[in-house]
Design an enzyme around this catalytic site. Structure first.
Site, PDB file in Angstrom:
ATOM      1  N   GLU A 153       0.814  -1.221   0.000  1.00  0.00           N
ATOM      2  CA  GLU A 153       0.000   0.000   0.000  1.00  0.00           C
ATOM      3  C   GLU A 153       0.849   1.274   0.000  1.00  0.00           C
ATOM      4  OE1 GLU A 153      -2.626  -0.556   3.320  1.00  0.00           O
ATOM      5  OE2 GLU A 153      -3.958  -1.857   2.183  1.00  0.00           O
ATOM      6  N   GLU A 312      -6.863  -7.825  -0.479  1.00  0.00           N
ATOM      7  CA  GLU A 312      -7.220  -7.781   0.948  1.00  0.00           C
ATOM      8  C   GLU A 312      -8.618  -7.215   1.108  1.00  0.00           C
ATOM      9  OE1 GLU A 312      -4.747  -5.399   3.488  1.00  0.00           O
ATOM     10  OE2 GLU A 312      -2.902  -6.105   2.548  1.00  0.00           O
TER      11      GLU A 312
HETATM   12  C1  GAL Z   1      -4.333  -2.918   5.212  1.00  0.00           C
HETATM   13  C2  GAL Z   1      -2.906  -3.426   5.342  1.00  0.00           C
HETATM   14  C3  GAL Z   1      -2.858  -4.715   6.118  1.00  0.00           C
HETATM   15  C4  GAL Z   1      -3.682  -4.601   7.369  1.00  0.00           C
HETATM   16  C5  GAL Z   1      -5.081  -4.192   7.004  1.00  0.00           C
HETATM   17  C6  GAL Z   1      -6.011  -4.087   8.180  1.00  0.00           C
HETATM   18  O1  GAL Z   1      -4.374  -1.590   4.839  1.00  0.00           O
HETATM   19  O2  GAL Z   1      -2.334  -3.640   4.073  1.00  0.00           O
HETATM   20  O3  GAL Z   1      -1.520  -5.029   6.423  1.00  0.00           O
HETATM   21  O4  GAL Z   1      -3.106  -3.636   8.199  1.00  0.00           O
HETATM   22  O5  GAL Z   1      -5.035  -2.952   6.377  1.00  0.00           O
HETATM   23  O6  GAL Z   1      -7.267  -3.592   7.825  1.00  0.00           O
END
Ligand code: GAL
Length: 673
Positions: A153, A312
């Site tokens: 990110e 994710e």
């Molecule tokens: C994302 C990040 C992950 C985790 C997740 C939690 O932005 O890439 O590592 O922190 O958020 O919501």
């Protein structure tokens, strides 16, 4: 040429971030067994593992990662292997404290979290290149390797650094872009407030100033910070391409406008082999499923319409909002499949096993603290089976109906200080236009204002404040050739340097809209205005009014009261074979629906009144077949008409004429051709 799809993956991707280093090895065997039970096909590994992979400068310990990758391979699970460059080890910062980023206020941030990176730091770049090279050499030929996941990110949590090193780098960037200091003076309008520079050496980042700083300097700094992160991405990517030819490289984007505002994803989309995205529901009272659809559509558009990957999202609650509700039963699957409908080739999560320690131990995961005897686990297993049933749609593309213009740089320019009204919010306008089209059951692509728009019958442009002359000419061409365009207020005002286009507003769009704007008059905080048309109907608007002077455009709605009473409020300009609408105020949702409804008629987009509210109907089509997704966000079973018969892939049932979609459920029909 690198692949654009994960290598060796024959199904859709299903899995999550896997952080085995947080657990004793005795747990790993259970992990892979449960992954198989859940139908996991791929996991992301090693994102935060730098300190373990290189415990001392130059000394590597790959043993544990070898064992993890071997174990995954034995169990048929593909690996999305990360370069861990978002989390340099403590020893690195002891040796290179200058690699820690400095905030605009001049505060140097400390080690002990993640993402504390000054992207101009030569030491960081060298160290990142070294660990990337070592990983690529070791794992290029590993049979589990499906793709590379660079960093994590970019742009969050630090969007820009303001240190002295960045100042030097910024000057080099300016020299490349402008060549001379005079060109910078001209572009930034430094004649104003005596900001003239006589040498590039005098230029600093836009640090905290007594009052508002130079807007063009701030805008360029955002471009510089974005370009600097991208340079670092590209240098890692090139190492991976060289040492592991053919393996696709991605970095996980955060396209949701509420989640990252510092990255110009149009440029990044061209630099990755495969676009991937992270998406989290924000509970701020807005309709989360609409925001999800918007982020997914934006991600697909950044990928040029090609399939992308949701890398994710969350199985249930996150832990970084003030209040973090659990997802309702069925919501996780609905979210996942809504992403798939809009082009994702799978659904992955943060994270596989819920952590016991660290900052994210209260963030949901696929395997929760409660273990397998839990609702989340049961839903995960079921979703794994559903995703498995959808393998046939790999490679197909989501079919759009209309386009919305979006430009991160125009958004950045609108967030600068001293604008006509603090109540004007470009993102809010984009959300609102999107939501109106969503509720009309239109699938929306996003497009850069200079992109070819000829495929779209309807193009909407909410608050395109920064519009280049090229973009203006592009929109004019689009309309002349038969397109229908809808532009909202505060569009076409400035060029790429935040300089007002010469002459009356909206300089870049006067011709296509057939009007000028003599002056605007933003409204008070709770003030509204009424609009009326020839039939006496009324609409409501707020925030903004203008004195519009038609030059060829016809007035469709006028102001019935307020500062611009009696003047045009919404106009329509026939130009060539097309039509350009202009909306000079912030219409409320019902009013915007009325105006966009009229534009849809101009564009020959038939109303989809037969489709129930809050039921998404989206199509993916291609060589693999024609698939219709129906996602029911309501608490009632509903029926969706079907033009042809087909097979519902999650139940295996044959269906014709209409499709029943259970409350909160999803159906995916492979249409008979
Ligand atoms: C994302 C990040 C992950 C985790 C997740 C939690 O932005 O890439 O590592 O922190 O958020 O919501």
């Amino acid at each position: 040429m690198p692949d654009t799809a994960p290598q060796g993956l024959r199904r859709l991707a299903f899995g999550g971030d896997y952080n085995p280093e947080q657990w004793p090895e005795s747990v790993w065997q259970e992990d892979v067994q449960l992954m198989r039970e859940a139908g996991v096909t791929m996991v992301s590994v090693g994102i935060f593992s730098w300190a373990l992979l290189e415990p001392e400068p130059g000394a590597h310990d790959f043993g544990w990662l070898d064992r993890v990758l071997d174990l995954l391979h034995e169990h048929g699970i593909r690996a999305d292997l990360a370069t861990p460059t978002v989390a340099p080890p403590a020893w690195f910062y002891r040796a290179h404290p200058e690699a820690l980023p400095v905030s605009r206020e001049g505060v140097r941030l400390a080690f002990g979290s993640r993402g504390a990176i000054c992207h101009s730091s030569a030491a960081y770049r060298e160290a990142a290149a070294r660990i990337t090279t070592a990983l690529a050499r070791r794992y290029a030929g590993h049979p589990a390797l499906a793709m590379w996941h660079v960093h994590n990110e970019y742009g969050v949590p630090v969007s820009a650094c303001y240190c002295d090193n960045c100042a030097r780098h910024f000057r080099r960037w300016l020299a490349d872009r402008y060549r001379t200091v005079d060109a910078v003076n001209e572009a930034w309008g430094t004649a104003f407030w005596g900001q003239r520079y006589s040498s590039l050496e005098q230029i600093d980042p836009p640090r905290l100033t007594p009052t508002v700083g130079n807007p063009a300097q701030q805008l360029d700094y955002r471009r510089f910070a974005d370009a600097t992160m991208r340079e670092n991405f590209v240098s890692e990517r090139d190492i991976l391409h060289r040492l592991a030819p053919g393996v696709p490289v991605t970095t996980n984007f955060m396209t949701a406008l509420s989640q990252c505002d510092s990255v110009d994803y149009w440029a990044w989309g061209r630099d990755v082999d495969l676009v991937s995205n992270d998406h989290y529901l924000i509970t701020d009272g807005r309709r989360t499923h609409v925001n999800l659809a918007m982020a997914a559509d934006l991600t697909r558009s950044v990928a040029g319409g090609a399939p992308w990957l949701l890398l994710e999202h969350s199985t249930s609650g996150v832990n970084w909002q003030p209040r973090n509700p659990a997802k309702r039963p069925g919501e996780m699957a609905r979210n996942s499949l809504a992403h798939v409908a809009r082009g994702s080739e799978g659904a992955m999560f943060f994270q596989w096993r819920q952590s016991r320690r660290g900052a994210e131990k209260f963030h949901s995961s696929m395997l929760p603290h409660a273990g397998t005897d839990s609702r989340i686990w049961r839903e995960v297993v079921r979703l794994g089976a559903d995703i498995d049933a959808l393998a046939a749609l790999r490679g197909t593309r989501t079919v759009p109906d209309a386009a919305m213009l979006w430009d991160w740089q125009s958004w950045w320019a609108q967030t600068l200080e001293w604008r006509p009204s603090a109540d004007h919010d470009a993102r809010e306008r984009a959300d609102s236009f999107y939501e109106t089209l969503y509720d009309r059951h239109l699938t929306v692509d996003f497009a850069h204002p200079e992109a070819d728009l000829s495929a779209y019958p309807l193009v909407v442009a909410p608050a395109l404040y920064l519009t280049t002359q090229d973009a203006g000419a592009n929109l004019r061409r689009y309309v002349e050739n038969g397109g229908t365009l809808v532009v909202s207020y505060f569009s076409g005002i400035v060029d790429e340097h935040d300089a007002v286009h010469p002459g009356a507003y909206p300089g870049a769009l006067r011709d296509v809209l057939g009007l000028t704007v003599e002056e605007w008059s933003p409204l008070g905080a709770a003030e509204t205005v009424a609009l009326t048309d020839a039939s006496g109907a009324r609409l409501t608007a707020d925030v903004w009014t203008e004195f519009v002077v038609p030059h060829g455009a016809e007035t469709v709605w006028s102001y019935a009261d307020g500062p611009a009473e009696g003047r045009p409020a919404v106009t329509r300009h026939r130009l060539g074979r097309g039509t350009a609408w202009y909306v000079s105020s912030r219409l409320d949702p019902a009013a915007l629906d009325t105006v966009l409804g009229a534009a849809c008629e101009d564009a020959d987009l038939p109303p989809r009144g037969e489709l129930p509210h809050d039921v998404e109907v989206v199509r993916r089509a291609g060589d693999g077949g024609d698939f219709l997704f129906a996602v029911n966000h309501t608490a009632h079973d509903t029926k969706v008409p079907l033009e042809t018969s087909g097979t519902e892939l999650l139940t295996g049932e044959h269906t014709a004429g209409q499709l029943t979609v259970p409350a909160g459920g999803v159906r995916v029909v492979r249409l008979d051709r």
